[in-house]
Enzyme design. Structure first.
Site, PDB file in Angstrom:
ATOM      1  N   GLY A  78       0.802  -1.223   0.000  1.00 53.93           N
ATOM      2  CA  GLY A  78       0.000   0.000   0.000  1.00 53.93           C
ATOM      3  C   GLY A  78       0.832   1.269   0.000  1.00 53.93           C
ATOM      4  O   GLY A  78       0.517   2.222  -0.718  1.00 53.93           O
ATOM      5  N   THR A  79       1.877   1.284   0.797  1.00 56.27           N
ATOM      6  CA  THR A  79       2.681   2.510   0.917  1.00 56.27           C
ATOM      7  C   THR A  79       3.312   2.862  -0.422  1.00 56.27           C
ATOM      8  O   THR A  79       3.271   4.020  -0.864  1.00 56.27           O
ATOM      9  CB  THR A  79       3.762   2.329   2.008  1.00 56.27           C
ATOM     10  OG1 THR A  79       3.090   2.043   3.241  1.00 56.27           O
ATOM     11  CG2 THR A  79       4.610   3.567   2.168  1.00 56.27           C
ATOM     12  N   ASN A 158      -8.853   3.578   7.760  1.00 56.78           N
ATOM     13  CA  ASN A 158      -8.207   2.532   8.559  1.00 56.78           C
ATOM     14  C   ASN A 158      -8.445   2.673  10.062  1.00 56.78           C
ATOM     15  O   ASN A 158      -8.255   1.715  10.802  1.00 56.78           O
ATOM     16  CB  ASN A 158      -6.699   2.508   8.281  1.00 56.78           C
ATOM     17  CG  ASN A 158      -6.066   3.870   8.352  1.00 56.78           C
ATOM     18  OD1 ASN A 158      -6.448   4.783   7.621  1.00 56.78           O
ATOM     19  ND2 ASN A 158      -5.125   4.033   9.249  1.00 56.78           N
ATOM     20  N   GLN A 186      -7.766  -0.750   2.884  1.00 53.29           N
ATOM     21  CA  GLN A 186      -8.622  -1.391   3.894  1.00 53.29           C
ATOM     22  C   GLN A 186      -9.865  -2.029   3.273  1.00 53.29           C
ATOM     23  O   GLN A 186     -10.562  -2.792   3.943  1.00 53.29           O
ATOM     24  CB  GLN A 186      -9.066  -0.364   4.945  1.00 53.29           C
ATOM     25  CG  GLN A 186      -7.952   0.142   5.835  1.00 53.29           C
ATOM     26  CD  GLN A 186      -7.421  -0.934   6.800  1.00 53.29           C
ATOM     27  OE1 GLN A 186      -8.102  -1.911   7.114  1.00 53.29           O
ATOM     28  NE2 GLN A 186      -6.197  -0.742   7.275  1.00 53.29           N
ATOM     29  N   HIS A 208      -1.445  -7.914   2.603  1.00 51.76           N
ATOM     30  CA  HIS A 208      -1.513  -8.372   3.999  1.00 51.76           C
ATOM     31  C   HIS A 208      -2.765  -7.898   4.725  1.00 51.76           C
ATOM     32  O   HIS A 208      -3.053  -8.322   5.840  1.00 51.76           O
ATOM     33  CB  HIS A 208      -0.234  -8.001   4.779  1.00 51.76           C
ATOM     34  CG  HIS A 208      -0.094  -6.561   5.155  1.00 51.76           C
ATOM     35  ND1 HIS A 208      -0.368  -6.108   6.419  1.00 51.76           N
ATOM     36  CD2 HIS A 208       0.314  -5.482   4.453  1.00 51.76           C
ATOM     37  CE1 HIS A 208      -0.123  -4.805   6.477  1.00 51.76           C
ATOM     38  NE2 HIS A 208       0.292  -4.402   5.299  1.00 51.76           N
ATOM     39  N   THR A 244      12.665  -7.760 -10.105  1.00 57.80           N
ATOM     40  CA  THR A 244      12.221  -9.144 -10.319  1.00 57.80           C
ATOM     41  C   THR A 244      10.952  -9.403  -9.504  1.00 57.80           C
ATOM     42  O   THR A 244      10.907  -9.112  -8.308  1.00 57.80           O
ATOM     43  CB  THR A 244      13.342 -10.124  -9.905  1.00 57.80           C
ATOM     44  OG1 THR A 244      14.499  -9.787 -10.664  1.00 57.80           O
ATOM     45  CG2 THR A 244      12.953 -11.565 -10.167  1.00 57.80           C
ATOM     46  N   CYS A 331       1.603   6.565  19.815  1.00 59.41           N
ATOM     47  CA  CYS A 331       2.464   6.890  20.956  1.00 59.41           C
ATOM     48  C   CYS A 331       3.854   7.270  20.483  1.00 59.41           C
ATOM     49  O   CYS A 331       4.399   6.621  19.609  1.00 59.41           O
ATOM     50  CB  CYS A 331       2.599   5.639  21.809  1.00 59.41           C
ATOM     51  SG  CYS A 331       2.106   5.919  23.471  1.00 59.41           S
TER      52      CYS A 331
HETATM   53  N1  PLP Z   1      -3.263   2.867   3.394  1.00 59.31           N
HETATM   54  C1  PLP Z   1      -4.078   2.443   4.367  1.00 59.31           C
HETATM   55  C2  PLP Z   1      -5.477   2.945   4.437  1.00 59.31           C
HETATM   56  C3  PLP Z   1      -3.605   1.540   5.319  1.00 59.31           C
HETATM   57  O1  PLP Z   1      -4.423   1.125   6.307  1.00 59.31           O
HETATM   58  C4  PLP Z   1      -2.260   1.085   5.241  1.00 59.31           C
HETATM   59  C5  PLP Z   1      -1.715   0.174   6.266  1.00 59.31           C
HETATM   60  O2  PLP Z   1      -2.043   0.258   7.412  1.00 59.31           O
HETATM   61  C6  PLP Z   1      -1.457   1.544   4.176  1.00 59.31           C
HETATM   62  C7  PLP Z   1      -1.999   2.427   3.277  1.00 59.31           C
HETATM   63  C8  PLP Z   1      -0.063   1.056   4.011  1.00 59.31           C
HETATM   64  O3  PLP Z   1      -0.050  -0.250   3.495  1.00 59.31           O
HETATM   65  P1  PLP Z   1       1.234  -1.198   3.597  1.00 59.31           P
HETATM   66  O4  PLP Z   1       1.304  -1.670   5.005  1.00 59.31           O
HETATM   67  O5  PLP Z   1       0.971  -2.305   2.636  1.00 59.31           O
HETATM   68  O6  PLP Z   1       2.417  -0.386   3.172  1.00 59.31           O
END
Ligand code: PLP
Length: 384
Positions: A78-79, A158, A186, A208, A244, A331
């Site tokens: 996601g990131t 999230n 999500q 994941h 790859t 935190c």
């Molecule tokens: N975007 C949302 C809404 C998320 O909840 C998350 C992970 O918590 C991410 C992006 C990031 O995803 P990843 O953990 O696959 O980098």
């Protein structure tokens, strides 16, 4: 005690943070890792099955969101997908001081991507949300500028699980000729998604979060939308994302998503039953709490704020009972910060610090919900 043994005694209810990998997906991943180790780009026959697995995985994933196979580009999660979508939209236009529109309650993968490019001279507009965490499409309409290059609003949040009116937002974006991206990390595998009906140009997903492996995900890019590669190198992924391919993780992701989509309705019913049971337990114990987010939420997702309580303490009390949940605050060593999402929802001051997030997954049972509800019913009252 082995880790596996100790896990048997734990109630894991933090599925928005990550999910347990599906057994079949894990078995497939192991098998491919061990027996199909060749590079899928090589020309010899050992690579042929890998090319086929990649092709079939792309087709499976595409069909789960009503996309075309060539619109799915594998990423590390996601990131990366979020960084790519945001940065690719503006980096080529820096001299025009481009604008990005997003919401105030996005994940840090979006907000910090925006912050990084803000330093390069872009402007960022953050749409506010109502008390349920919903963006108002009329607000988006007013905020679009000639120099807006991309509008990015998440499909589901999230922290509070709110589902955004993405179809209306995408329509407004397109009326003004703008690109619409959604962070669906999500949502994918948990609620039905049809990228064509919703009118989405780009969509981020992460395996994941839907019972696949960590470190793998994808970016959906609508046919015809030009986006510059984010990771330069070889010609993999239609010369759009070099490196790859992690075929075992990709195949496991496709299988996990296929299974989740097949069982989506059944899973959603169970998850909704779990949330109802838990809320009933709290109500019958006379606990003073607020359930954040509106009706239109992800199934199994609860953000609860307890009056005059401390979320960290609640988390640790539950942890002592082998129950894993998350807090609504991040935190650091000096202080407990209240999350930007809860602040944007304007959760009342005497509740906001006592926020925890409970997210049920397909592994949870109604008994888990009862156990958590009963423990929270006791601690939620004692702590006051
Ligand atoms: N975007 C949302 C809404 C998320 O909840 C998350 C992970 O918590 C991410 C992006 C990031 O995803 P990843 O953990 O696959 O980098």
């Amino acid at each position: 005690m082995t880790v596996a043994n100790s896990l048997n005694k734990i109630i894991y209810a933090d599925n928005a943070a990550t999910t347990k990998i599906d057994d079949d997906a894990l078995a497939l991943m192991f098998d491919l890792q061990r027996n199909f180790f060749a590079n899928p780009s090589a020309a010899y026959k050992l690579s042929r099955p890998l090319k086929k697995i990649l092709k079939e995985s792309r087709e499976k994933i595409a069909s789960c969101i009503n996309a075309e196979p060539q619109e799915i580009i594998f990423t590390s999660g996601g990131t990366e997908s979020d960084n790519w979508a945001i940065k690719s939209a503006v980096l080529a236009h820096l001299s025009e001081h481009p604008n990005i529109i997003t919401s105030a309650i996005e994940h840090k993968a979006i907000l910090n991507s925006c912050a990084a490019i803000e330093k390069l001279g872009c402007t960022v507009t953050k749409l506010t949300v109502d008390k349920f965490g919903e963006v108002n499409p009329a607000d988006l309409q007013k905020k679009i500028l000639p120099q807006t290059k991309i509008i990015s609003v998440m499909l589901a949040n999230n922290e509070v699980g709110t589902i955004q009116p993405v179809k209306s937002l995408a329509e407004i974006a397109h009326t003004s000729g703008k690109t619409f991206h959604t962070d669906a990390v999500q949502a994918v595998g948990h609620i039905p998604i049809d990228v064509k009906t919703l009118g989405i140009d780009m969509l981020s997903a992460s395996a994941h979060k839907f019972n696949g492996s960590k470190g793998i995900g994808f970016l959906y890019v609508r046919d015809g939308l030009k986006i510059a590669p984010y990771i330069d190198g070889g010609g993999q992924e239609f010369s759009r994302r070099a490196g790859t391919e992690n075929v075992p993780a990709i195949a496991a992701m496709a299988l996990a998503l296929e299974k989740n989509c097949r069982d989506m309705e059944k899973n959603a019913q169970k998850l909704s039953a779990c949330t109802k049971i838990l809320l009933n337990c709290l109500q019958s114990n006379g606990v003073d709490f607020i359930s954040n987010g509106g009706e239109n939420r992800l199934p199994g997702h609860l953000s609860l704020s307890f009056k005059d309580c401390d979320g960290e303490t609640l988390l640790h009390r539950l942890d002592l009972k082998n129950i894993c949940v998350a807090t609504g605050s991040a935190c650091n060593s000096k202080q407990t910060e209240i999350s930007h999402v809860l602040q944007a929802l304007k959760v009342p001051g005497d509740y906001i610090r006592g926020t925890i997030r409970i997210t049920f997954g397909k592994e949870n049972s109604c008994d888990d919900a009862k156990t958590i509800g009963n423990h929270l019913g006791i601690v939620g009252k004692v702590m006051k």
